[in-house]
Enzyme design. Structure first.
Site, mmCIF file in Angstrom:
data_model
loop_
_atom_site.group_PDB
_atom_site.id
_atom_site.type_symbol
_atom_site.label_atom_id
_atom_site.label_comp_id
_atom_site.label_asym_id
_atom_site.label_seq_id
_atom_site.Cartn_x
_atom_site.Cartn_y
_atom_site.Cartn_z
ATOM 1 N N LYS A 117 1.685 12.780 -7.794
ATOM 2 C CA LYS A 117 2.869 12.404 -7.001
ATOM 3 C C LYS A 117 3.922 13.514 -6.992
ATOM 4 C CE LYS A 117 2.331 7.494 -8.196
ATOM 5 N NZ LYS A 117 2.818 6.408 -9.101
ATOM 6 N N TYR B 131 -3.836 8.607 -0.368
ATOM 7 C CA TYR B 131 -3.219 8.399 -1.691
ATOM 8 C C TYR B 131 -4.277 8.105 -2.747
ATOM 9 C CZ TYR B 131 -0.790 6.057 -5.492
ATOM 10 O OH TYR B 131 -0.368 5.678 -6.753
ATOM 11 N N TYR C 173 8.731 6.760 -15.273
ATOM 12 C CA TYR C 173 9.019 5.357 -14.890
ATOM 13 C C TYR C 173 10.086 4.715 -15.771
ATOM 14 C CZ TYR C 173 4.513 6.431 -12.891
ATOM 15 O OH TYR C 173 3.493 7.043 -12.244
ATOM 16 N N VAL D 125 -2.211 7.457 -15.152
ATOM 17 C CA VAL D 125 -3.018 6.482 -15.913
ATOM 18 C C VAL D 125 -4.390 7.039 -16.286
ATOM 19 C CG1 VAL D 125 -1.903 4.361 -15.138
ATOM 20 C CG2 VAL D 125 -3.720 5.391 -13.721
HETATM 21 O O1 DON Z 1 -1.815 3.861 -7.817
HETATM 22 C C1 DON Z 1 -2.181 3.677 -8.948
HETATM 23 O O2 DON Z 1 -1.993 2.664 -9.538
HETATM 24 C C2 DON Z 1 -2.876 4.795 -9.643
HETATM 25 N N1 DON Z 1 -3.648 5.545 -8.714
HETATM 26 C C3 DON Z 1 -1.843 5.758 -10.233
HETATM 27 C C4 DON Z 1 -0.940 5.081 -11.179
HETATM 28 C C5 DON Z 1 -0.500 5.970 -12.308
HETATM 29 O O3 DON Z 1 -1.063 6.971 -12.600
HETATM 30 C C6 DON Z 1 0.662 5.509 -13.077
HETATM 31 N N2 DON Z 1 1.001 6.403 -14.094
HETATM 32 N N3 DON Z 1 1.323 6.275 -15.193
#
Ligand code: DON
Length: 617
Positions: free
Chosen positions: A67, A189, A241, A259
């Site tokens: 992001k 995305y 976050y 994640v």
């Molecule tokens: O959109 C999502 O939920 C995952 N592709 C990315 C979320 C994520 O990496 C949150 N980070 N801590």
């Protein structure tokens, strides 16, 4: 043998390795197929050095770390105002997948939460999701320095289970934040989150942001420099976050987590740090990743708000005038007397260390306070390690002000400061920029000011061009008969510009009276690398060591222009035994000694001035 820093990193790795708290993400089922004990730390410095420990080559998906970099691409593709009209930059204080939209506009709070990230991806150039992902991969590959691939299984797994993101995307479409059917940006995305990286890759990507947008290893620019602060700003306030507040409090570096188990942190101007460990805390951040960053920040004092680095008063090494310090050009006594009276028109500031806002402000204050009686302001950057952007402005203003006061500004040693020079050229009117004297070393800048001062005061006429033999300082106090006798022993020699008159290591058999032209004394300090030790102008002698002993020449003497000299072989004066010869010898040696004495006193004065250091009071 490992370096000290590698030892520290290995030690930290061993300490944190035992932390097995947290769980791997499984809300995207394929993400759970990972060795949850994988752990790696990697650091990439802005000068392109990489440190890595643990499974630094293990592949995993970049997820939300993408992001931050996609935000930069959208800024390049759509510009700041348009992007801000679609996505705000306020921390949501909520989880990464929360529907944090502005009530009226539906504008996502920031580009780091999923809602904002999906909107950002929609702004990236590309008519289809594949066009968009091609652009994203192309840019990410600039950051990493090699081609990146998508993990098809994870992409498919996310696409199949990404209902929450799909819902968010449709909400954004409903508010008109997305200006096209949600599936296209959403698919791009999902793909961007599924790009495979390793810990080393992430460290290099982070170091591009630390290095003003340029990949420190390949030199490729991955992000326009003016967007770097924007990306780092949202990483600082929103990158972790609903843990961003604690993160800034405890770690204090712009960061972004994913994640997949990755965390990147950036220390602007210094390095990019990356950690990979898939066990996450409840907020979706790597547990070991947070611990490593907290420890690194504490152990090495890297908190970006740490004020101990400000070194304001240590940036002025020395301040002196052209009456105290002269160039290495040997000047005859009457010129030295002139400089004793008028040398204060030349003012030298030797600067050092980091020139940042506060430290540069101090330099400007000192220049303002001390330059009233000076027309030549020399700013020597030779020992300056950094001129940051806030200082650029100050120096441009200083040039404008000094020029308006009719003063000549000389910048020494900034020829390698590409960005500083580029900035001055950009902001200063051409006529003003062209009036700045850019000189590589301090000695030449002092000589330039001396010559210009002499010229402007018509104090250099006789000295400049031709000095007849009998006006040489070594003939001082000799009678006409004695001078004629001595001149009779000499041979007229002419040398072309660039010719070597004396070569280091040659036997020193003769000395030279410089009648016209200029010579320099230079020492070879490396292959084809020479250091100027001094310079002589008409009226000076060189090679006089021949009279003292038959040592070998200790440096080269080179004609700086076409040169006329009178050559005196030591044997011709030493072996003459009549009374006239004896009287000439005595006066010659006496003048030689008083000349060496004058040089010694001058040198002591220089040493005292140069070592007195800067006294701000
Ligand atoms: O959109 C999502 O939920 C995952 N592709 C990315 C979320 C994520 O990496 C949150 N980070 N801590």
């Amino acid at each position: 043998m490992t370096t000290l820093f590698e030892d520290k990193l290995n030690q930290l790795y061993d300490e944190v390795k035992n932390n097995r708290l947290g769980n791997v993400a499984d809300y995207i089922p394929e993400l759970a197929n990972v060795d949850e004990d994988n752990f790696a730390i990697s650091i990439s410095t802005v000068d392109g050095h990489i440190y890595q420990v643990g499974e630094s080559r293990a592949q995993f998906t970049i997820q939300s770390i993408s992001k931050a970099f996609c935000y930069g691409i959208a800024l390049e593709d759509k510009g700041l105002d348009y992007v801000l009209s679609k996505v705000d930059v306020e921390p949501s204080g909520e989880a990464f997948n929360s529907i944090s939209l502005e009530a009226e506009t539906g504008r996502p709070k920031n580009p780091m939460i999923n809602a904002g990230a999906i909107a950002i991806t929609s702004l990236i150039k590309g008519d289809s999701s594949n066009d968009k992902i091609d652009r994203i991969i192309e840019k990410f590959s600039d950051y990493v320095g090699h081609r990146l691939e998508i993990d098809k299984d994870i992409y498919q797994s996310e696409k199949n289970t990404g209902h929450r993101n799909r819902a968010i995307a449709h909400l954004l479409r409903n508010y008109g934040i997305l200006e096209e059917e949600p599936e296209k940006p959403l698919d791009a995305y999902f793909q961007q989150c599924s790009i495979n990286v390793n810990c080393r890759d992430l460290a290099v990507m982070a170091s591009c942001l630390a290095n003003n947008g340029v990949n420190p290893i390949t030199g490729v620019r991955a992000l326009k420099e003016n967007f770097v602060p924007n990306v780092l700003a949202v990483m600082s306030t929103c990158g972790m976050y609903d843990y961003s507040g604690s993160w800034t409090y405890n770690v204090g570096m712009p960061a972004k987590s994913g994640v997949g188990g990755g965390i990147i942190a950036v220390l602007p101007g210094q390095f990019g740090l990356a950690i990979y460990s898939p066990r996450l805390d409840a907020k979706g951040n790597s547990v070991r990743g947070i611990e490593v960053c907290e420890q690194v920040s504490k152990k090495f004092g890297l908190h970006m708000l740490n004020t101990s680095k400000i070194t304001s008063c240590a940036v002025i090494r020395n301040v002196y005038t052209g009456a105290e310090i002269h160039s290495k050009q040997q000047h005859p006594p009457h010129v030295l007397e002139f400089f004793a009276d008028h040398g204060n028109q030349i003012l030298v500031f030797e600067l050092m260390g980091d020139l940042k806002f506060v430290s540069t402000e101090l330099v400007l204050r000192e220049v303002d306070q001390r330059s009233d009686h000076s027309n030549y302001i020399i700013l020597d950057f030779y020992r300056v390690t950094l001129v940051d952007v806030s200082a650029f402005n100050f120096f441009a203003d200083l040039v404008t002000r000094l020029d308006a006061q009719g003063k000549k500004v000389i910048f020494v040693g900034i020829h390698l400061m590409y960005y500083f020079l580029k900035y001055l050229k950009k902001v200063l009117p051409e006529h003003l920029f062209s009036r700045i004297k850019l000189i590589k070393n301090l000695d030449h800048s002092l000589e330039w000011c001396e010559n210009d001062l002499l010229l402007n005061n018509n104090a250099s006429s006789s000295n400049e061009n031709i000095v007849p033999f009998n006006q040489h300082s070594l003939c001082y106090s000799m009678t006409k008969e004695e001078t004629i006798f001595l001149e009779g022993l000499t041979l007229d020699r002419k040398f072309k510009k660039g010719e070597i008159i004396c070569k280091e290591g040659d036997e020193s058999k003769q000395m030279f009276f410089l009648i016209s032209g200029k010579v320099r004394v230079s020492l070879e300090v490396g292959p084809n690398k020479y250091l100027r030790l001094g310079g002589f102008s008409p009226g000076n002698v060189f090679g006089e060591s021949a009279l003292l002993n038959d040592s070998l020449r200790s440096a080269d003497v080179v004609a700086n222009s076409d040169v006329v000299v009178k050559e005196l072989f030591a044997k011709d004066i030493v072996n003459s035994t009549n009374s006239l010869a004896n009287s000439v010898q005595n006066k010659l040696y006496k003048n030689l000694f008083s000349q060496s004495d004058r040089k010694l006193r001058q040198a002591n004065l220089h040493i005292r001035t140069l070592n007195s250091g800067f006294n701000p009071f």
